[in-house]
Design an enzyme around this catalytic site. Structure first.
Site, mmCIF file in Angstrom:
data_model
loop_
_atom_site.group_PDB
_atom_site.id
_atom_site.type_symbol
_atom_site.label_atom_id
_atom_site.label_comp_id
_atom_site.label_asym_id
_atom_site.label_seq_id
_atom_site.Cartn_x
_atom_site.Cartn_y
_atom_site.Cartn_z
ATOM 1 N N LYS A 62 58.487 27.622 44.076
ATOM 2 C CA LYS A 62 57.095 26.761 45.465
ATOM 3 C C LYS A 62 57.834 26.976 47.072
ATOM 4 C CE LYS A 62 59.377 21.995 44.433
ATOM 5 N NZ LYS A 62 59.932 22.127 45.177
ATOM 6 N N CYS A 69 60.556 16.071 45.374
ATOM 7 C CA CYS A 69 59.884 16.624 45.059
ATOM 8 C C CYS A 69 59.741 16.732 43.090
ATOM 9 C CB CYS A 69 60.597 18.142 44.676
ATOM 10 S SG CYS A 69 60.513 19.081 46.315
ATOM 11 N N ASP A 123 64.439 21.594 41.243
ATOM 12 C CA ASP A 123 65.740 21.481 42.736
ATOM 13 C C ASP A 123 66.804 21.613 42.898
ATOM 14 O OD1 ASP A 123 62.557 22.191 43.297
ATOM 15 O OD2 ASP A 123 62.759 21.079 45.201
ATOM 16 N N HIS A 170 66.572 24.696 54.671
ATOM 17 C CA HIS A 170 67.027 24.459 53.492
ATOM 18 C C HIS A 170 66.254 25.417 52.976
ATOM 19 C CE1 HIS A 170 63.076 21.619 53.336
ATOM 20 N NE2 HIS A 170 63.176 22.716 51.962
HETATM 21 C C1 VGL Z 1 62.159 18.535 48.775
HETATM 22 C C2 VGL Z 1 62.092 17.999 50.528
HETATM 23 C C3 VGL Z 1 61.996 19.302 51.143
HETATM 24 C C4 VGL Z 1 62.771 18.407 47.489
HETATM 25 C C5 VGL Z 1 62.019 19.953 48.897
HETATM 26 O O1 VGL Z 1 62.890 19.077 46.617
HETATM 27 O O2 VGL Z 1 62.696 16.445 47.287
HETATM 28 N N1 VGL Z 1 62.146 18.237 50.071
HETATM 29 N N2 VGL Z 1 61.902 20.349 50.521
HETATM 30 ZN ZN ZN Z 2 61.871 22.598 50.509
#
Ligand code: VGL
Ligand code: ZN
Length: 212
Positions: A116, A161, A18, A91
């Site tokens: 995902k 994540c 991410d 987000h």
């Molecule tokens: C994430 C919260 C919501 C991450 C993704 O990438 O850690 N955290 N979506």
């Molecule tokens: Zn997320």
């Protein structure tokens, strides 16, 4: 075997979690210092013959967004059919700049991007298994089919994540090592300390980028 040979091994992969604008300063769910990981990832990625990226990829009305639950605010927790869910600010909406991988990443040899969290009713922190703990992304089968057995993990966020991906990597039988300085955390109500202890208990190792 010297260090470089180790990371270049065909049975080892770097998983970049991410590394998207949504988690960088100015993004929808900004992680403090999130953009500082980009040059670190660029330094270590060339050491790996195999690189896989993940991309948080939500529909606009995703169940994890506070905005999808009238009267609820970001960072509150609700109960969903699959369990507790933190409500996040909107987000990484599919197709937006917020969801794009950071343009300064230089990982042209990356081989797969795993998306995902793309089902409206289901979140996914893990790169392997979504939040219902049943729906697979297919990553374990992909890595297994390619003969990969050891993962180095980096990206955002350490305590969500990255941690969930490292724990599921262990559960799927992979070696897992988190490259600490190539990650940054959200740290919501002690989540970072909890994540590190869960990872230690599961046999996830930690290293720094200097060791790579
Ligand atoms: C994430 C919260 C919501 C991450 C993704 O990438 O850690 N955290 N979506
Ligand atoms: Zn997320």
């Amino acid at each position: 075997m010297n260090t470089q040979e180790h990371f270049m091994r065909s049975d080892t992969a770097l998983l970049v979690v991410d590394a998207q604008y949504g988690f960088m300063p100015g993004g929808g769910l900004p992680v403090e210092g999130g953009d500082a990981i980009v040059p670190v990832i660029n330094r270590i990625a060339p050491r790996f013959a195999n690189v896989v990226l993940t991309q948080d990829w939500h529909p606009r009305d995703h169940v994890s967004f506070a905005a999808s639950h009238p009267g609820r605010a970001p960072f509150e927790t609700i109960r969903l059919p699959y369990g507790e869910q933190v409500l996040w600010p909107t987000h990484c909406v599919q197709g937006t700049h917020d969801a794009a991988l950071h343009a300064d990443l230089r990982i042209d040899h990356a081989q797969l991007i795993v998306r995902k969290g793309f089902r409206r009713e289901l979140d996914s922190y893990s790169a392997f298994v979504e939040a219902d703990r049943r729906t697979t992304t297919g990553l374990a089968a992909y890595l297994g089919a390619r003969g990969i057995r050891a993962l180095y993990l980096c990206g955002l966020a350490t305590d969500y994540c990255v941690a969930w991906s490292a724990l599921d990597a262990r559960a799927a039988g992979f070696e897992a090592t988190v490259v600490e300085d190539a990650c940054r955390a959200i740290d919501l109500d002690g989540s970072l300390a909890r994540a590190w202890s869960a990872m230690a208990a599961a046999g996830v190792r930690r290293c720094t980028s200097a060791e790579i």
